[in-house]
Every structure is written in structure tokens, then in C-alpha cells.
Scaffold this motif. Structure first.
Motif, PDB file in Angstrom:
ATOM      1  N   SER B  19       0.809  -1.267  -0.088  1.00  0.00           N
ATOM      2  CA  SER B  19       0.135   0.105   0.159  1.00  0.00           C
ATOM      3  C   SER B  19       0.857   1.164  -0.192  1.00  0.00           C
ATOM      4  O   SER B  19       0.551   2.281  -0.456  1.00  0.00           O
ATOM      5  CB  SER B  19      -0.996  -0.059   1.257  1.00  0.00           C
ATOM      6  N   HIS B  20       2.017   1.028   0.636  1.00  0.00           N
ATOM      7  CA  HIS B  20       2.975   2.153   0.573  1.00  0.00           C
ATOM      8  C   HIS B  20       4.367   1.938   0.276  1.00  0.00           C
ATOM      9  O   HIS B  20       4.706   0.906   0.424  1.00  0.00           O
ATOM     10  CB  HIS B  20       2.862   2.767   2.134  1.00  0.00           C
ATOM     11  N   ILE B  21       4.757   3.005  -0.611  1.00  0.00           N
ATOM     12  CA  ILE B  21       6.459   2.754  -0.927  1.00  0.00           C
ATOM     13  C   ILE B  21       6.970   4.145  -0.332  1.00  0.00           C
ATOM     14  O   ILE B  21       6.548   5.286  -0.658  1.00  0.00           O
ATOM     15  CB  ILE B  21       6.592   2.929  -2.305  1.00  0.00           C
ATOM     16  N   PHE B  22       8.188   3.802   0.445  1.00  0.00           N
ATOM     17  CA  PHE B  22       8.802   5.167   1.037  1.00  0.00           C
ATOM     18  C   PHE B  22      10.020   5.204   0.111  1.00  0.00           C
ATOM     19  O   PHE B  22      10.812   4.167   0.021  1.00  0.00           O
ATOM     20  CB  PHE B  22       9.069   4.724   2.433  1.00  0.00           C
ATOM     21  N   GLY B  23      10.079   6.230  -0.568  1.00  0.00           N
ATOM     22  CA  GLY B  23      11.216   6.391  -1.421  1.00  0.00           C
ATOM     23  C   GLY B  23      11.674   7.835  -1.630  1.00  0.00           C
ATOM     24  O   GLY B  23      11.302   8.798  -1.153  1.00  0.00           O
ATOM     25  N   TYR B  24      12.849   7.879  -2.530  1.00  0.00           N
ATOM     26  CA  TYR B  24      13.427   9.070  -3.062  1.00  0.00           C
ATOM     27  C   TYR B  24      13.846   8.976  -4.478  1.00  0.00           C
ATOM     28  O   TYR B  24      14.540   8.071  -4.808  1.00  0.00           O
ATOM     29  CB  TYR B  24      14.482   9.621  -2.026  1.00  0.00           C
ATOM     30  N   PRO B  25      13.352   9.779  -5.499  1.00  0.00           N
ATOM     31  CA  PRO B  25      13.923   9.486  -6.775  1.00  0.00           C
ATOM     32  C   PRO B  25      15.271   9.944  -7.149  1.00  0.00           C
ATOM     33  O   PRO B  25      16.133  10.365  -6.484  1.00  0.00           O
ATOM     34  CB  PRO B  25      12.777  10.442  -7.682  1.00  0.00           C
ATOM     35  N   GLY B  26      15.647   9.667  -8.284  1.00  0.00           N
ATOM     36  CA  GLY B  26      16.841   9.967  -8.999  1.00  0.00           C
ATOM     37  C   GLY B  26      17.151   9.212 -10.115  1.00  0.00           C
ATOM     38  O   GLY B  26      16.100   8.672 -10.762  1.00  0.00           O
ATOM     39  N   VAL B  69       8.275  -1.734   2.224  1.00  0.00           N
ATOM     40  CA  VAL B  69       8.974  -1.595   1.129  1.00  0.00           C
ATOM     41  C   VAL B  69       9.615   0.101   0.842  1.00  0.00           C
ATOM     42  O   VAL B  69       8.944   0.797   1.184  1.00  0.00           O
ATOM     43  CB  VAL B  69       7.951  -1.621  -0.206  1.00  0.00           C
ATOM     44  N   CYS B  70      10.699  -0.141   0.410  1.00  0.00           N
ATOM     45  CA  CYS B  70      11.432   1.398   0.413  1.00  0.00           C
ATOM     46  C   CYS B  70      12.230   1.401  -0.975  1.00  0.00           C
ATOM     47  O   CYS B  70      12.592   0.246  -1.722  1.00  0.00           O
ATOM     48  CB  CYS B  70      12.678   1.530   1.355  1.00  0.00           C
ATOM     49  N   LEU B  71      12.401   2.495  -1.650  1.00  0.00           N
ATOM     50  CA  LEU B  71      12.631   2.437  -3.176  1.00  0.00           C
ATOM     51  C   LEU B  71      13.932   3.446  -2.981  1.00  0.00           C
ATOM     52  O   LEU B  71      13.665   4.552  -2.494  1.00  0.00           O
ATOM     53  CB  LEU B  71      11.479   2.954  -3.785  1.00  0.00           C
ATOM     54  N   ALA B  72      14.939   3.205  -3.793  1.00  0.00           N
ATOM     55  CA  ALA B  72      15.802   4.366  -3.889  1.00  0.00           C
ATOM     56  C   ALA B  72      16.650   4.219  -5.154  1.00  0.00           C
ATOM     57  O   ALA B  72      16.732   3.227  -5.862  1.00  0.00           O
ATOM     58  CB  ALA B  72      16.931   4.301  -2.558  1.00  0.00           C
ATOM     59  N   THR B  73      17.381   5.368  -5.563  1.00  0.00           N
ATOM     60  CA  THR B  73      18.012   5.423  -6.685  1.00  0.00           C
ATOM     61  C   THR B  73      19.443   4.749  -6.679  1.00  0.00           C
ATOM     62  O   THR B  73      19.488   4.311  -5.448  1.00  0.00           O
ATOM     63  CB  THR B  73      18.262   6.769  -7.377  1.00  0.00           C
ATOM     64  N   SER B  74      20.297   4.581  -7.702  1.00  0.00           N
ATOM     65  CA  SER B  74      21.636   4.132  -7.633  1.00  0.00           C
ATOM     66  C   SER B  74      22.401   4.690  -6.920  1.00  0.00           C
ATOM     67  O   SER B  74      22.131   5.887  -6.285  1.00  0.00           O
ATOM     68  CB  SER B  74      21.951   3.788  -8.951  1.00  0.00           C
ATOM     69  N   GLY B  77      21.976   6.901  -3.233  1.00  0.00           N
ATOM     70  CA  GLY B  77      20.530   6.343  -3.016  1.00  0.00           C
ATOM     71  C   GLY B  77      20.565   5.141  -2.216  1.00  0.00           C
ATOM     72  O   GLY B  77      20.133   5.085  -1.223  1.00  0.00           O
ATOM     73  N   ALA B  78      21.005   4.364  -2.872  1.00  0.00           N
ATOM     74  CA  ALA B  78      21.213   3.006  -2.244  1.00  0.00           C
ATOM     75  C   ALA B  78      21.993   2.719  -1.275  1.00  0.00           C
ATOM     76  O   ALA B  78      21.635   2.245  -0.065  1.00  0.00           O
ATOM     77  CB  ALA B  78      21.721   2.074  -3.588  1.00  0.00           C
ATOM     78  N   THR B  79      23.334   3.454  -1.191  1.00  0.00           N
ATOM     79  CA  THR B  79      24.134   3.509   0.036  1.00  0.00           C
ATOM     80  C   THR B  79      23.610   3.988   1.349  1.00  0.00           C
ATOM     81  O   THR B  79      23.714   3.638   2.478  1.00  0.00           O
ATOM     82  CB  THR B  79      25.544   3.914  -0.134  1.00  0.00           C
ATOM     83  N   ASN B  80      22.649   5.099   1.303  1.00  0.00           N
ATOM     84  CA  ASN B  80      21.665   5.499   2.218  1.00  0.00           C
ATOM     85  C   ASN B  80      20.682   4.813   2.787  1.00  0.00           C
ATOM     86  O   ASN B  80      20.419   4.878   3.909  1.00  0.00           O
ATOM     87  CB  ASN B  80      21.257   6.936   1.520  1.00  0.00           C
ATOM     88  N   ILE B  98      13.986  -1.596  -2.841  1.00  0.00           N
ATOM     89  CA  ILE B  98      14.231  -1.885  -4.332  1.00  0.00           C
ATOM     90  C   ILE B  98      15.104  -0.652  -4.796  1.00  0.00           C
ATOM     91  O   ILE B  98      14.919   0.714  -4.149  1.00  0.00           O
ATOM     92  CB  ILE B  98      12.924  -1.453  -5.105  1.00  0.00           C
ATOM     93  N   THR B  99      16.180  -0.926  -5.466  1.00  0.00           N
ATOM     94  CA  THR B  99      17.176   0.061  -5.839  1.00  0.00           C
ATOM     95  C   THR B  99      17.337   0.176  -7.264  1.00  0.00           C
ATOM     96  O   THR B  99      17.222  -0.920  -7.988  1.00  0.00           O
ATOM     97  CB  THR B  99      18.505  -0.079  -5.361  1.00  0.00           C
TER      98      THR B  99
END
Lengths: 200, 607
Positions: B19-26, B69-74, B77-80, B98-99
Motif C-alpha cells: 500500500s505504501h512505498i517510502f522512497g526518493y527519486p533519482g 517497501v522502500c525505494l532508492a536510486t542507484s 541513494g542505495a548506500t543511504n 528496491i534500488t
């Protein structure tokens, strides 16, 4: 502590019911070399996972050999580790936790054949060649390359046998040596890759 | 229909019930964010730092039992995410990270924002995978979710290169998403797996024989949802229950058979009980060093039943007499069928006597202390608030004084001890529990490690109440320096901190300060009224407050420091002094530490 003194303690009656943990400490101090076979899914990065597990949990690998098996989707690792009973149990359990590990077999307690292959580049001055060829003959090795100053000797066998021939060749001057690491297989009809329901 | 990898990803997440993705684009996740732009069914939460995203997913998971579920860029973002993933791994929390990754042809070329995140997270994930072809994506995601939530749960990571999320493939989620995952090399025990009944019978036998049994319950009981079984077992056998930091809530902590947390900062009575037990029933707990101290001296007279879903936990620290591997809930249910009822015995009385004699206390001088703040939270929220904490003294005070009525009411970073965890975790909890009140108990040190997420809470109108236990120092480190490093206070002074009230306001929240008990009650009463934005209460307590009881690292109950003993020393030092000074306090501590140490060393030389 060696096995004898552990047994001595056992006979002296230190191993009775309520002191399970004490007995276990004694058991756990018996260091032994173990040859374990790890069957893994043939995926990229699996070797890194297995090696990483050994590194981060502080287990030392004495030797490691990896290859394909009769089933292309499965790779087989033969790992020689030194450790006591508890360390081995932990290694086995932790390996089994890796998603891509199919099976871990410890060959220490079962009848198995173990082989290691060594290539040894040794000084072979003309006046030593006869002796060297005799040594190679005795160890059922082969001379697979020869130059005016050196032989390359191929020899297979268990760890002890290889250690012995290396010891005998040392006085002539070993220029280079490489060993494959132990590979192992159970004796008899039993197989690691095809027994057990999880493999079908 | 032809879908891009990014669209397939979202279809699969929907299918998994996300239902929710916690993320940050890149850059490397642009196709995914383009798909998110059209996605109505999954709410994407824009965080302010990827670490926050990972902790939010973790808090979401801990408070619900679902996969976060969390989502980050390469690259960065991923190392964070790494700290958040490691936090979840140590506490066995189901989470899928998900990276994005640089395009497949650039992998290994040190491309812009490239990091080998599968390599980096190998030791801190249950499993991870770099997906190199869009055709492999559905299977990879199905496996990631399956592995994360089954067996002993844990985080997994799926690394998706830019071109994989961009490439098109014929995909119908109903037809092409794996209904069932079958991994030959991964066969976790589950609720329906056969329970080893021989072992269960042995356990019942040991319980019947035991004179001084104690139940020691950990996070595994929460993970398998075994509160009813734990409580029933305790009630049937009248065995008192101590929980670990992560086991809080496995039994209602106001239940008469609950004796609180054990271990380094556990209650004295729980530690005395464990130490004096002749049978320790470990349920989904792993004999962590914060629980056992010196293993050689831990519960030396006890036989041990160890129930755990992870075979590798059996014998890792302590060799049990009866190991039982499997799902805690299923095993306890079997055990309940055959276990003999036991009446309360003299042993129960003994433990309750210890409870009378060594209660958790804090100075009763009318000043504001963290313990008071936590008890006030219990009371003012009628024991219904979900508490997330950061790490340090406040966390231990909360572990001692916050009372869980039910599981998943307590959200804290145990194994990794991640400062900065609390606020983002609380935000994740609030998203998952919009109808419940969420209190984040933090410290002035921890709070400053993820403060930026106040903005996330403000943007989404979350009424998370953060109580910053402000002692103007890194209290736990200061306590250790005081006790074990001769009061050489190295780099623990935090007097230079922002004004937390103004800071809260700057982010669009409500800020309040409490320096007395009354002010704290007022502030909490006001905070309860706020329903659309975060609240920060700067709760100012004395600097030199320590957490007691304390068993120093690697030691045993013999070395346990009690506030009661400290108060006695204080009384003798201050016998004729009306006013205290800091110098006095130092003398008190000196004497106290000396007394404890000499007691400890006598024991060591004797044994």
C-alpha cells in the motif's frame, strides 16, 4: 585440549546430566580438519556469498575448490575448514541459511575419497633428473613439461601425499607451485547431488 | 499488454498487497517514478533522506507484520539505505528494498552514481539480487517478497538497472506473476510445518520437572504472532515471563506474570529470576550479549529449552538441552496441548519478593525525569499508544517503563542500535496505523540524526508526537565514560543543539518545551489535541541521570548496579549535607562503582 584429555574427563565423570554445557565446552575444543561439500545454485555471485559468510563470521578456509557438476544448474564447492564441533555446526547451519545453498555435506565422518592436484615447477639440473624421475614415479606423478633447467610435475592425491612429495622436492628448489584444493566424494553408491528429496 | 519493467514492478507490488512505498527519486529510477506518476493504488511517500525511507518501511513492517517497501536510486541513494537495511536485518524485520542501478551495459564501468549495492548489502540482507533482464523481474520480486516474509523474516533487496525498468515486455500480472514461489534451496519452516513432537514432549517433561522455571521470550514470538500462546503457556504453568527488548508485547506487560525485560538494563527481578532458574524456556530469542552478559556465568543452573525458527540460532551461543526448531506459535500451540498445569510455587513468591525489593525507581524529588515522561505516556494514552524509540538511555528507560498491552506496540532498533531510527520509524508506523497515536521517544543526540523527516511528517500531516529526552549530552556514552572511563567525558557534550521548539515550528510542526512534570503533562495534553501535524516536546531532564539497573558489558548479575544501592551510598555521603552539589554526586558515584567492582572481583577470585 586434545581428544585424550577430553575422554579422560569423561571417564572421571565430569560428563553427567546437568552439566551439559560443560561437556559441550570440552567437545567444542577438539579441533579437527573438516572437508565439506556445498552444493549451490549456479548463479552469479554465489561464491562471493559463501566466501563472504566465512569471512564475516570469522571462519578460516584452508582450501576451496569450485566447479560444475553433472547437473548444469548446480555448482559444487569443496571447502576444507579447521574448527571444532560447534564451529562446524555453525558453519553448516549458516551456509544452509544462504538462499542459494542447496545442501551441505560434511565428509569428515563418512567414508569418502579426497583428491588434490598439484603442479610443481622444480629445478631439474641434468644430474638431478634421474632422482627426480624416481620420486615422481614413486608418487605416481607425471612430468608434463621440461626445460633445460626445470620440470613441471603433476601429482594428484590426498593432502598428505602431496605434502610428502613437496617435502621431497624442496631440496631441489621449487620455483613455483599451485594446488587445486581438495575435492571430495563419498564412497559407494551414495551421491551428494542426487540423493534427498530436495534435489528432485 | 506490453509493459515496461517499471510498470511491471508496480503491478507486482500491487499484487503483493503493497500500500505504501517510502522512497526518493533519482536518475536510475526515473522510469519507475514515471510509472509511479500514474499509479493510483500505491501511495508513494517522498522522504527527505533515503535512510528515513528504510526506517519508515521498517516501522511500517514492525507495527503491522506486513512487508515494508522502500525505494532508492542507484549509488548514493542505495548506500543511504544501508543503515536501515542492516537495522531490519539484525531484528529480522520483513522488508523489500528496491534500488535503481546504472544501465546493464555500464555496470562495472564506475559509471555515474554506480555502487555495487548487491555486493554491499550481501551480509545485511537475507537475500538480494541484481535483475539483469526484464523477463526475470517478476520472478525476482516474487522471490524477494516470499523470502522476506517467510521463515525467520528479514530484508531483501532487488537491484534494477535503468534499462531493465525501461525495457518492454508482454506482461499480465494475473497470468505471469508467480502464484507460488518454489525455491529448491530455500525451505523455511512455517506455521503449517510439522512440529517435532518428540522435542515438544521432552520440553513438556522438563517443564513438569522444573522447580524454578522462567520463560524468556524474544522477538520471534512477535514475528510469529504468538502472544496468545505465550500468555496461555504462562497462565497454565504459572511461569513468570521476562522478555527481551524486541520481545516486549509478547505478553501484556501489565499481566501479573510479566516481569519485564532482562539483560544489561533489565529489571533486577527478571535478572535474578533468570540467574536462579533451573529451567529457561527461550522462545524466539537468541541469547544476545546484551541479555546474557558473560555467557559462562549466565543462568548456570538452568536447563534450557530453545524454541526458534532459525536452526542456526540453536547452539550459536548456548547449547540447549531441548532444541525445538520451527514456528514459535505452532510449537507453543502443540506444547499447550500436553503441558501439565502447575500451580504458583514458592519460586513465584521469590520472584515477586525480588520485584517488591528491587522495583524500578527514579528520584522522587518532583523533578522531571525521562521515566516520569514515559509513565505519563502510558497513562495519558491509556496504554494504547504505539511507541517508537531511538537509541540510548531514553530507549532503555522506555524499555523499562513503557508498558505494552499487545504485540507490535513497541518499535525499536535492538540488534543494530541505530540512532536516528525513531522518528522515521514512527512515521512508518503512523502511515500503517492512521487511527492510532504514535509516540516517538527520542534523545537530543538521536533526534538530530534524522530530524529532516519532520518535514515528511509535516507534509503528510502526521500527528506523530516526538518527545525529545533532552539531557544535553550523549547520555549513554556519557554514562559509560562516567562509570568505566573515570569520568573522562570525551565528545559527549551536546549543549550546542538547536532549539527543538523552534526547529519543530520551522518544519511546520508544533513545538513545546517541558522542564517540569506539570509542563510535560500540559504539553502532552496539548499534543493529543493536535491531529494534523507533528509535535515535538523538548523534555528537559538532568544531565547526570543514569540508567539502572545495569550489568556492565560482559559481566554477570553479581556485578549488577542498582539505583537502590546508589541511593544508599548517596544517603551516607549526604548524611549531614542539606544541598547536593555535582562534586558530591561524583563522590557518590566513585564510592558506588568501587563497591560494585570490589564485590565483582571478590566473586571472580572466589570462583
Amino acid at each position: 585440549m586434545n581428544k585424550t584429555s577430553a575422554l579422560l574427563l569423561y571417564e572421571q565423570g565430569a560428563w553427567h546430566g546437568g552439566f551439559f554445557r560443560v561437556t559441550n565446552t570440552i567437545m567444542s575444543q577438539i579441533q579437527q580438519q573438516h572437508t565439506i561439500t556445498v552444493l549451490v545454485e549456479n548463479h552469479a555471485g554465489v561464491l562471493a556469498r559463501v566466501a563472504g559468510l566465512f569471512a564475516r563470521r570469522g571462519y578460516n578456509i584452508d582450501s576451496l575448490a569450485v566447479s560444475v557438476t553433472d547437473r548444469p544448474e548446480i555448482s559444487r564447492m569443496t571447502i576444507v575448514v579447521n574448527g571444532d564441533h560447534r564451529v562446524l555446526e555453525q558453519i553448516t547451519k549458516q551456509l544452509n541459511k544462504l538462499v542459494e545453498v542447496l545442501k551441505v555435506v560434511d565428509y569428515t565422518e563418512t567414508a569418502s575419497v579426497e583428491r588434490d592436484l598439484a603442479l610443481i615447477k622444480v629445478n631439474a639440473e641434468p644430474h638431478h633428473r634421474g632422482e627426480l624421475m624416481q620420486i615422481v614415479e614413486i608418487f605416481r606423478g607425471r612430468i608434463i613439461d621440461m626445460s633445460d633447467k626445470t620440470f613441471v610435475i603433476e601429482v594428484t592425491g590426498g593432502t598428505d601425499k602431496l605434502d610428502k612429495i613437496i617435502h621431497l622436492l624442496e631440496p631441489y628448489g621449487i620455483r613455483e607451485m599451485v594446488r587445486t584444493g581438495i575435492i571430495a566424494m563419498a564412497r559407494g553408491a551414495k551421491t551428494a547431488t542426487r540423493s534427498g528429496r530436495d534435489m528432485d | 499488454m506490453q509493459l515496461s519493467g517499471a510498470q511491471i514492478l508496480l503491478e507486482c507490488l500491487k499484487r503483493e498487497g503493497v500500500s505504501h512505498i517510502f522512497g526518493y527519486p533519482g536518475g536510475a529510477v526515473l522510469p519507475i517514478y514515471d510509472a509511479i506518476f500514474d499509479c493510483k493504488d500505491i501511495k508513494h511517500i517522498l522522504v527527505r533522506h533515503e535512510q528515513g525511507a528504510a526506517h519508515m518501511a521498517d516501522g511500517f513492517a514492525r507495527s503491522t507484520g506486513k512487508v515494508g517497501v522502500c525505494l532508492a536510486t542507484s549509488g548514493p541513494g542505495a548506500t543511504n539505505l544501508v543503515t536501515g537495511i542492516a537495522t531490519a536485518y539484525m531484528d529480522s524485520i520483513p522488508m523489500v528494498a528496491i534500488t535503481g542501478q546504472v544501465r546493464t551495459s555500464a555496470i562495472g564501468k564506475d559509471a555515474f552514481q554506480e555502487a555495487d549495492i548487491t555486493g554491499i548489502t550481501m551480509p545485511i540482507t537475507k537475500h538480494n539480487r541484481l535483475v539483469k533482464r526484464v523477463e526475470d523481474l517478476p520472478q525476482a520480486l516474487a522471490e524477494a517478497f516470499y523470502i522476506a516474509r517467510t521463515g525467520r523474516p528479514g530484508p531483501t533487496l532487488v537491484d534494477i538497472p535503468l534499462d531493465v525498468s525501461r525495457n518492454l515486455m508482454e506482461f499480465d500480472v494475473n497470468r505471469d506473476y508467480p502464484q507460488q514461489v518454489n525455491i529448491p534451496s530455500y525451505r523455511p519452516a512455517g506455521p503449517t510445518a510439522r512440529v517435532p513432537d518428540v522435542q515438544v514432549r521432552k520440553a513438556a517433561q522438563l517443564i513438569a520437572e522444573a522447580e524454578r522455571p522462567v520463560l524468556y521470550v524474544g522477538g520471534g514470538a512477535i514475528a510469529s504472532g504468538a502472544q496468545a500462546e505465550v500468555t496461555a503457556l504462562a497462565e497454565r504453568t504459572n511461569i513468570l515471563v521476562t522478555t527481551t527488548l524486541l520481545g516486549k508485547g509478547a505478553i501484556d506487560e501489565t499481566h501479573p506474570l510479566s516481569i519485564g525485560m532482562l539483560g544489561m538494563h533489565g529489571t533486577a527481578y527478571a535478572n535474578h529470576a533468570t540467574n536462579g532458574a533451573d529451567l529457561l524456556i527461550a522462545v524466539g530469542a537468541r541469547f544476545d550479549d546484551r541479555v546474557t552478559g558473560n555467557v559462562e556465568k549466565f543462568a548456570t543452573g538452568a536447563r534450557i529449552i530453545h524454541i526458534d525458527i532459525d536452526p542456526a540460532e540453536i547452539g550459536k551461543v548456548i547449547q540447549p538441552d531441548v532444541p525445538i526448531v520451527g514456528d514459535v506459535k505452532a510449537i507453543l500451540a502443540e506444547l499447550l496441548k500436553i503441558v501439565q498445569p502447575r500451580p504458583a510455587t514458592a519460586w513465584n513468591d521469590q520472584i515477586l519478593e525480588w520485584k517488591e525489593r528491587f522495583p524500578l525507581i527514579y528520584p522522587n524529588d518532583g523533578k522531571l525525569y525521562a521515566e516520569y515522561a514515559i509513565e505519563t505516556v502510558n497513562e495519558m494514552f491509556d496504554y494504547q499508544a504505539i511507541m517508537a524509540t531511538d537509541v540510548g538511555q531514553h530507549q532503555m528507560w522506555a524499555a523499562q517503563h513503557f508498558k505494552c498491552k499487545r504485540p507490535r506496540q513497541w518499535v525499536t532498533s535492538g540488534g543494530l542500535g541505530t540512532m536516528g531510527y525513531g522518528l522515521p520509524a514512527a512515521i512508518g508506523v503512523q502511515f500503517a496505523n492512521p487511527d492510532k497515536r504514535v509516540v516517538c521517544l527520542s534523545g537530543d543526540g538521536s533526534f538530530q540524526m534524522c530530524t529532516q523527516e519532520l518535514m515528511t511528517a509535516a507534509v503528510y500531516g502526521l500527528p506523530v508526537i516526538t518527545i525529545v529526552i533532552n539531557n544535553r549530552s550523549l547520555g549513554m556514552v556519557r554514562q559509560w565514560q562516567e562509570m568505566f572511563y573515570e569520568e573522562r567525558y570525551s565528545q559527549v557534550d551536546l549543549q550546542a543543539s538547536p532549539d527543538f521548539v523552534k526547529l519543530a515550528e520551522a518544519y511546520g510542526g508544533v513545538g513545546m518545551r517541558a522542564t517540569t512534570r506539570e509542563e510535560l503533562r500540559d504539553a502532552l495534553a496539548k499534543a493529543i489535541e493536535v491531529t494534523d501535524r507533528p509535535v515535538v516536546i523538548d523534555c528537559v531532564i538532568p544531565t547526570k541521570e543514569n540508567v539502572y539497573p545495569m550489568i556492565p558489558s560482559g559481566q554477570s548479575i553479581k556485578e549488577m548496579m542498582l539505583r537502590q544501592d546508589l541511593e544508599q551510598v548517596k544517603a551516607s555521603v549526604h548524611a549531614d549535607a542539606e544541598q547536593w552539589s555535582f562534586a558530591d554526586e561524583e563522590r557518590v558515584l566513585e564510592q558506588y562503582v568501587e563497591a560494585v567492582h570490589s564485590a565483582g572481583s571478590e566473586d571472580a577470585s572466589g570462583g
